[in-house]
Structure formats: structure tokens, C-alpha cells
Design an enzyme around this catalytic site. Structure first.
Site, mmCIF file in Angstrom:
data_model
loop_
_atom_site.group_PDB
_atom_site.id
_atom_site.type_symbol
_atom_site.label_atom_id
_atom_site.label_comp_id
_atom_site.label_asym_id
_atom_site.label_seq_id
_atom_site.Cartn_x
_atom_site.Cartn_y
_atom_site.Cartn_z
ATOM 1 N N CYS A 2 0.830 -1.200 0.000
ATOM 2 C CA CYS A 2 0.000 0.000 0.000
ATOM 3 C C CYS A 2 0.866 1.253 0.000
ATOM 4 C CB CYS A 2 -0.905 0.007 1.217
ATOM 5 S SG CYS A 2 -1.919 -1.471 1.407
ATOM 6 N N ARG A 27 3.946 -0.417 -6.852
ATOM 7 C CA ARG A 27 3.937 -1.278 -5.675
ATOM 8 C C ARG A 27 2.771 -2.251 -5.694
ATOM 9 N NH1 ARG A 27 6.749 1.771 -1.196
ATOM 10 N NH2 ARG A 27 5.454 0.665 0.290
ATOM 11 N N TRP A 81 -3.737 -2.361 -1.186
ATOM 12 C CA TRP A 81 -3.665 -3.768 -1.601
ATOM 13 C C TRP A 81 -4.420 -4.561 -0.547
ATOM 14 C CZ3 TRP A 81 -1.477 -8.411 0.190
ATOM 15 C CH2 TRP A 81 -1.308 -9.418 -0.779
ATOM 16 N N ASN A 116 -1.206 1.742 6.296
ATOM 17 C CA ASN A 116 -0.530 0.566 5.749
ATOM 18 C C ASN A 116 -0.206 -0.373 6.892
ATOM 19 O OD1 ASN A 116 -0.539 1.857 3.303
ATOM 20 N ND2 ASN A 116 1.662 2.231 3.233
ATOM 21 N N GLY A 117 -0.271 -1.671 6.648
ATOM 22 C CA GLY A 117 0.073 -2.641 7.671
ATOM 23 C C GLY A 117 -1.121 -3.469 8.079
ATOM 24 N N GLU A 497 13.472 -19.936 -9.671
ATOM 25 C CA GLU A 497 13.181 -18.552 -10.047
ATOM 26 C C GLU A 497 12.438 -18.498 -11.380
ATOM 27 O OE1 GLU A 497 13.197 -14.296 -10.241
ATOM 28 O OE2 GLU A 497 13.087 -15.811 -8.666
ATOM 29 N N LYS A 501 8.696 -16.847 -11.910
ATOM 30 C CA LYS A 501 8.401 -15.784 -12.885
ATOM 31 C C LYS A 501 7.219 -16.170 -13.766
ATOM 32 C CE LYS A 501 11.091 -12.780 -11.579
ATOM 33 N NZ LYS A 501 10.667 -13.272 -10.271
ATOM 34 N N GLU A 504 3.956 -16.063 -11.760
ATOM 35 C CA GLU A 504 3.623 -14.711 -11.306
ATOM 36 C C GLU A 504 2.866 -13.913 -12.364
ATOM 37 O OE1 GLU A 504 6.638 -12.511 -8.348
ATOM 38 O OE2 GLU A 504 7.628 -13.322 -10.121
ATOM 39 N N HIS A 520 11.283 -39.386 -8.107
ATOM 40 C CA HIS A 520 10.701 -39.526 -6.773
ATOM 41 C C HIS A 520 9.312 -38.896 -6.681
ATOM 42 C CE1 HIS A 520 14.359 -41.196 -5.084
ATOM 43 N NE2 HIS A 520 15.034 -40.285 -5.753
ATOM 44 N N LYS A 619 4.289 -5.122 -5.161
ATOM 45 C CA LYS A 619 5.735 -5.039 -5.365
ATOM 46 C C LYS A 619 6.499 -5.132 -4.062
ATOM 47 C CE LYS A 619 9.585 -4.456 -7.542
ATOM 48 N NZ LYS A 619 10.120 -5.570 -8.336
#
Length: 624
Positions: A2, A27, A81, A116-117, A497, A501, A504, A520, A619
Site C-alpha cells: 500500500c 507497488r 492492496w 498501511n500494515g 526462479e 516468474k 507470477e 521420486h 511489489k
């Protein structure tokens, strides 16, 4: 996550507030809003609170503000957010306090507040406030704070905010103003970033969650510390600490250039940032003439001599950079290394060791879980701390004993690219510095490693030239709903990674495994509809990896292989090969990740997703 912008001024501050929100859009958010004091510019006005809120983009909010002629010299703005409550206008900030009963008209809309939080005790506070007649219009934890401040108000908003913070449990950055004090904004922070911007004219001062929000407005920034409460009035401000004692915080000049967020000729910020990696690596390594502990701080030599283990704490992409660094630290520096997901480490029983170097990795330096894990490690007596971070003024840098500042520049795309590769560069330097301090790095090896690092920008540029071949792969992947990624050794984290990506930004379910783990369990998933991406450098594990690839082909799986030129893996039916320009030894993870970034990007483009702002993601993750 946020974003907050707030201000007091003698001029109409709304354009600056909305512009600040636009600079914080990277963000991530799902709603936005702005509120002003109606009488802050003209005492003849009614003195009420006005606001506009939207679940669309900030541009739509700006149009709404103009249409409704919302103006004021005192105001706050927010991008949200969603955590508590769905993305909806009634859950959007700013929140107003709402009373009930006979005096409801006089009490409604006295306090405007953004937050925020996460407030952990909001349910208990909500119950108490409802019993006092407060009416809740949202499902958020944040609205509780507006009512709490209102309930404690007795003519002085600053005192009410101080009293409110004593009752709040959790993380918060808060900005608020009151109907009865048209030229005052107060703020508070604990666990979430909040800065004070010192104005240069109009008697104005600002609050923001990120200095970038104030780019072009002021470069004079005060970083508020844990527990601080701040009072902004025209031409003056003051701060009290967690004990509510008056304190002075340093004013720093911070050049947060708005131009860093310009898209230029690229289609998306992510694409721009992928292609900025050669420059970002060059900038990150600028000035490194030799390997010395002092690259990480004046006290690094003593610290490095005193430690015999490394503990890496990070989240998401930064966690994968730490996983890669473990291979380097153990093979080159010969130092036992543990890598932990920050959100898990702080909540489990661990065995502290004061001779451990605690390394945190964060792009923003404000990642809530990583900060909390750092503080937990410190509370256990592990005082030797170092951060690899992209923001020199962040909480992570301020709270760690040592630091290496990467120079990736502003990263707008939610899916990290250049921040990841610059983190790897910083971690490789750390490996060499630790190896040297332990007497495990010869002059010849140091020279060879430095030469390889200096060549990285050129090598990365050659990899970026493979983009047309990656686009052809992306056309296949855009039709899929699942994918597997395989790697071995230091390239297993690169496979992780790559899978991250893809999921995401394209929303394709993707998982990564060490290639030896195929038999396995994951091999049961392999069909012609399950593409298998394989990171296949010509290293000591290549022959083992080839056997794993044959296991995939024998089950009808289709392979997409990133191979070195001399690895003798050829394209054939069911095997698609892209050859990397050169084998790069220990540093090859930095090169092999780039085609995976491009694959995710072009697959997302082909599927028509919002590349830079993928759904449900933010972000900078500043809440747990």
C-alpha cells in the site's frame, strides 16, 4: 505494498497527492483514494471532510477529483492492496470516523485516516468501539484506527494519535487529519515504512510511504523510526519517539528521480528492466577494484574474522538468490551456509550461534517478514548482520551492521528481474570477500573471478540477443496451463526462479525441482501437455542431467533446454534447444536466469495478462 501520501500546505495539494499515488502504482494496489479538509484553503467553507475513492486506476481517481472539484491544502491519499475486506469502494482508504446515536451528525466524518500494515487486535478494538456507538462501513482493520483516534480526541489530534498507538498491536504506517484542525496532519509508524518530506515553500510538509512519491516535490527526507509519531503543521513539524519523548531525526537529501519510472520505448516495465540488466550489473560493480571486506562496511574485516557460519534470510525471489549464494559460499569460501524463508525462521525454534553472519536480502529493504526475521535473530544474540539491498536509506540497511547496496535502480515491475541479478552480483562479492578473509582465495583466483564479473555486462547483452528464440518458445507455453522446471546444483535455484516468474505473470502453474528428484514423484506429471524447461550448463553435473532429460522423453514429455554451446545437446523431436553464447562457470546462474525471465514475459504477453501488475500481488510486501 500500500502507498501513502499526505501533506499540509498553503496551496491546493491534491495534484501532488494524486501524482504521488501514480509514482507508487508500481507497488501494486486494487483501490485508491484521496481526502482533503474543505476549509484548509478557505475558512469560509463548511470545514467538512471530502474524499474520492475508486477501485480503478489512479488516473480514474484523478478524473473523479477534477469532476467533483475536490481541493484542499491539507490532505491524505492512499493506494490499497487488499488484506482485510475485498477490493471495493467501501473498503478503500481514506476512512472516515462514523459515530452513532443522537449526535451522529456532529460526530460523523471527524477523522480522515489512511493506514498501511495489519492491526492484529482489530477485532477486540472493533467490539469495544461498536459498544460505544461507532458504525463500521468497511471490513478493514484500518477503519478501527480512525474510530479509535476519534474516540480519544479531546481537541488535540497529535495527543489522540499518541494515545491510539498505545492500544494498537501489529504493524502500521498512519496518516490522519481532523475536521476541527484544518491545517494539521499527524502520522505514526511501527513495522511499516513512513517518511517525512520537508517542504521548500508554501510552508508545506509531507508524509509518504516511499520517497519516490515525493520526487520533484522535495528531496529533503526524514526517515521516521520505529514507534515515532509526527505532527505536521504549516512551516513546522515535530516528532516524538516510542516513549513519546521529543526527538530530532536527521534530514537527508534523497534524489528519488521520477524519470527512473519512465517506460521509454519498451512495451512494459518488466521488459525494460530485463534489458537494463547489463547496466545494472555494471553499476553494482562500479568501483570494485579488488576484493576487500571494506566493500561491506568499515567494520567488515573484524566481523568476517569472527564468524564461521552464514544464515541467509529472505523471501520470494530474494530467497532464491540466497539459495544460489549457498552454493558459492560453501564451494568457494568453504563456510557452512543455511538459507531460510524469513517468515518461517522467525516462528520456529532455532539454535542461535553468535558466530553466525546473518545476511538479509531485500530489493526494497522494507520487506516486513525479512525485517522481523532479522530482529528475531538479533534478539537471539546474533549481532553480526549484513544486508544485500537496493535501497541505501531503507530500514534493512539502517538496522544491519554491514551492507552492500546494489544499484539496480528503481524496479517498477512486480516480477523482479534486475534486482535479482544484482543481488547475485553482490552475493558473489560477499563470497569472495569471506573467502579472502579466511585465507581461502588465492591472488590468481581473485583475479580470475574479478575478470569474469567485469565481463558480465557484455555476456548478459549477448544472452539478451536470444530474445527471438525465446519468443518462439513462449508461443508454445502460452497454450499450456502447467510447466515443470529442472536444474541441478547452483542452477536448481535458477529453475525455481524461472518457475516463479512464469506463474507470477502468466498465471501458468509452474513448479521447479532438482532434476534428480524427477523419479521420486514429479515424473508422474509428465505428458506431452507438460513442457519441461531444463537449465543445462556444461558443468560437472551435465551428464547426470542428460539422464534426467531422457526420463522425460521416455514418458512423452517435451523438453525446452537452455544449453551451453559445447554441451552436445541437439534439437530433435520433442527437444527444443537454445544455446547460450558461452559457459560462465560459477557465474552462469546470472546468465541462465535471463532467458527464463524473457520466457515468462513473452508468455504473459501472448496470454494478455497485466505483466507489470499481476493479479493479487504487490511489489513491496510490507505486511506479514
Amino acid at each position: 505494498m500500500c502507498g501513502i501520501v499526505g501533506a499540509v500546505s498553503s496551496r491546493n495539494i491534491v495534484p501532488i497527492l494524486v501524482q504521488g499515488l501514480q509514482r507508487l502504482e508500481y507497488r501494486g494496489y486494487d483501490s485508491c483514494g484521496v481526502a482533503v479538509h474543505d476549509a484548509s484553503l478557505d475558512a469560509r467553507r463548511t470545514g467538512g471532510l471530502r474524499r474520492a475513492r475508486s477501485t480503478s486506476r489512479v488516473a480514474e481517481l484523478m478524473a473523479q477529483v477534477k469532476a467533483e472539484a475536490i481541493e484542499g491544502g491539507t490532505g491524505i491519499a492512499h493506494t490499497r492492496w487488499a488484506t482485510h475486506g475485498a477490493p471495493a469502494v467501501h473498503n478503500a482508504h481514506p476512512h472516515f470516523s462514523h459515530g452513532a446515536g443522537d449526535d451522529a451528525p456532529s460526530r460523523a466524518g471527524r477523522v480522515a485516516l489512511v493506514h498501511n500494515g495489519i492491526i492484529e487486535n482489530y477485532e477486540a478494538l472493533r467490539t469495544v468501539l461498536q459498544s460505544r456507538g461507532y458504525v463500521f462501513a468497511s471490513q478493514t482493520d484500518s477503519e478501527v484506527i480512525s474510530h479509535l483516534v476519534d474516540s480519544l480526541y479531546d481537541g488535540d489530534l497529535f495527543e489522540a494519535m499518541k494515545a491510539a498507538t498505545r492500544q494498537l498491536q501489529g504493524a502500521y504506517a498512519i496518516a490522519a487529519f481532523h475536521k476541527d484542525e484544518p491545517h494539521r496532519v499527524v502520522g505514526a509508524r511501527a513495522g511499516s515504512p513512513l517518511i517525512l518530506g520537508v517542504g521548500k515553500e508554501h510552508g508545506e510538509h509531507f508524509l509518504a510511504s516511499d520517497a519516490m512519491a515525493l520526487a520533484g516535490v522535495t528531496d529533503q527526507i526524514v526517515y521516521l523510526e520505529e514507534g515515532d509519531v509526527v505532527d505536521l503543521q504549516p512551516g513546522k513539524y515535530w516528532i516524538v519517539d516510542r516513549a513519546h519523548q521529543r526527538v530530532t531525526r536527521a534530514v537527508k537529501t534523497v534524489l528519488a528521480h521520477s524519470g527512473a519510472a519512465e517506460l521509454g520505448p519498451y512495451r512494459h516495465y518488466m521488459q525494460k528492466e530485463i534489458f537494463e540488466q547489463p547496466r545494472a550489473i555494471a553499476d553494482t560493480l562500479e568501483g570494485v577494484q579488488g576484493i576487500v571486506p571494506e566493500l561491506f562496511g568499515d567494520d567488515a574485516w573484524r566481523v568476517f574474522k569472527d564468524i564461521d557460519k552464514v544464515l541467509i534470510l529472505a523471501c520470494g525471489t530474494s530467497y532464491y538468490s540466497g539459495c544460489t549464494a549457498r552454493y558459492w559460499l560453501e564451494s568457494i569460501a568453504r563456510i557452512p551456509t543455511q538459507v531460510e524463508v524469513a517468515s518461517e525462521y522467525r516462528y520456529r525454534q532455532s539454535v542461535p550461534d553468535p558466530k553466525t553472519l546473518v545476511v538479509t536480502i531485500s530489493q526494497s529493504g522494507e520487506t516486513a517478514d525479512t525485517l522481523a526475521a532479522l530482529r528475531h535473530a538479533q534478539s537471539l544474540g546474533m549481532a553480526h548482520t549484513l544486508t544485500i539491498c537496493n535501497v541505501a536509506t531503507s530500514a534493512m540497511v539502517r538496522e544491519c551492521q554491514l551492507a552492500y547496496i546494489t544499484r539496480a535502480g528503481v524496479e517498477i515491475g512486480v516480477a523482479s528481474t534486475k534486482a535479482f541479478t544484482t543481488q547475485l552480483a553482490g552475493l558473489f562479492l560477499l563470497t569472495l570477500a569471506l573467502a579472502q578473509s579466511k585465507g581461502r582465495l588465492s591472488e590468481e583466483a581473485e583475479a580470475a573471478h574479478l575478470a569474469a564479473m567485469r565481463h558480465l555486462p557484455v555476456a548478459l547483452a549477448a544472452v539478451l540477443a536470444l530474445e527471438p528464440q525465446v519468443i518462439s518458445w513462449a508461443e508454445d507455453f502460452a497454450k499450456m496451463e502447467n510447466a515443470l522446471f529442472l536444474g541441478r546444483g547452483r542452477h536448481y535455484p535458477i529453475a525455481l526462479e524461472g518457475a516463479l516468474k512464469l506463474k507470477e505473470i502468466s498465471y501458468i502453474h509452474a513448479e521447479a525441482y532438482p532434476a534428480g528428484e524427477l523419479k521420486h514423484g514429479p515424473l508422474a506429471l509428465v505428458t506431452s501437455a507438460m513442457p519441461v524447461v531444463t537449465v543445462a550448463p556444461n558443468d560437472e553435473l551435465l551428464e547426470k542431467l542428460k539422464s534426467n532429460m531422457q526420463e522425460v522423453r521416455a514418458r512423452g514429455g517435451v523438453l525446452y533446454v537452455l544449453a551451453d554451446a559445447d554441451s552436445h545437446i541437439e534439437s530433435s523431436e520433442g527437444i527444443h534447444v537454445i544455446r547460450m553464447p558461452e559457459h560462465y562457470g560459477q557465474l552462469s546462474p546470472l546468465l541462465h536466469v535471463v532467458p527464463l525471465q524473457l520466457l515468462a514475459y513473452h508468455t504473459a504477453c501472448a496470454r494478455g495478462t497485466d505483466v507489470d501488475k499481476p493479479r493479487n500481488l504487490a511489489k513491496s510486501v510490507t505486511v506479514e
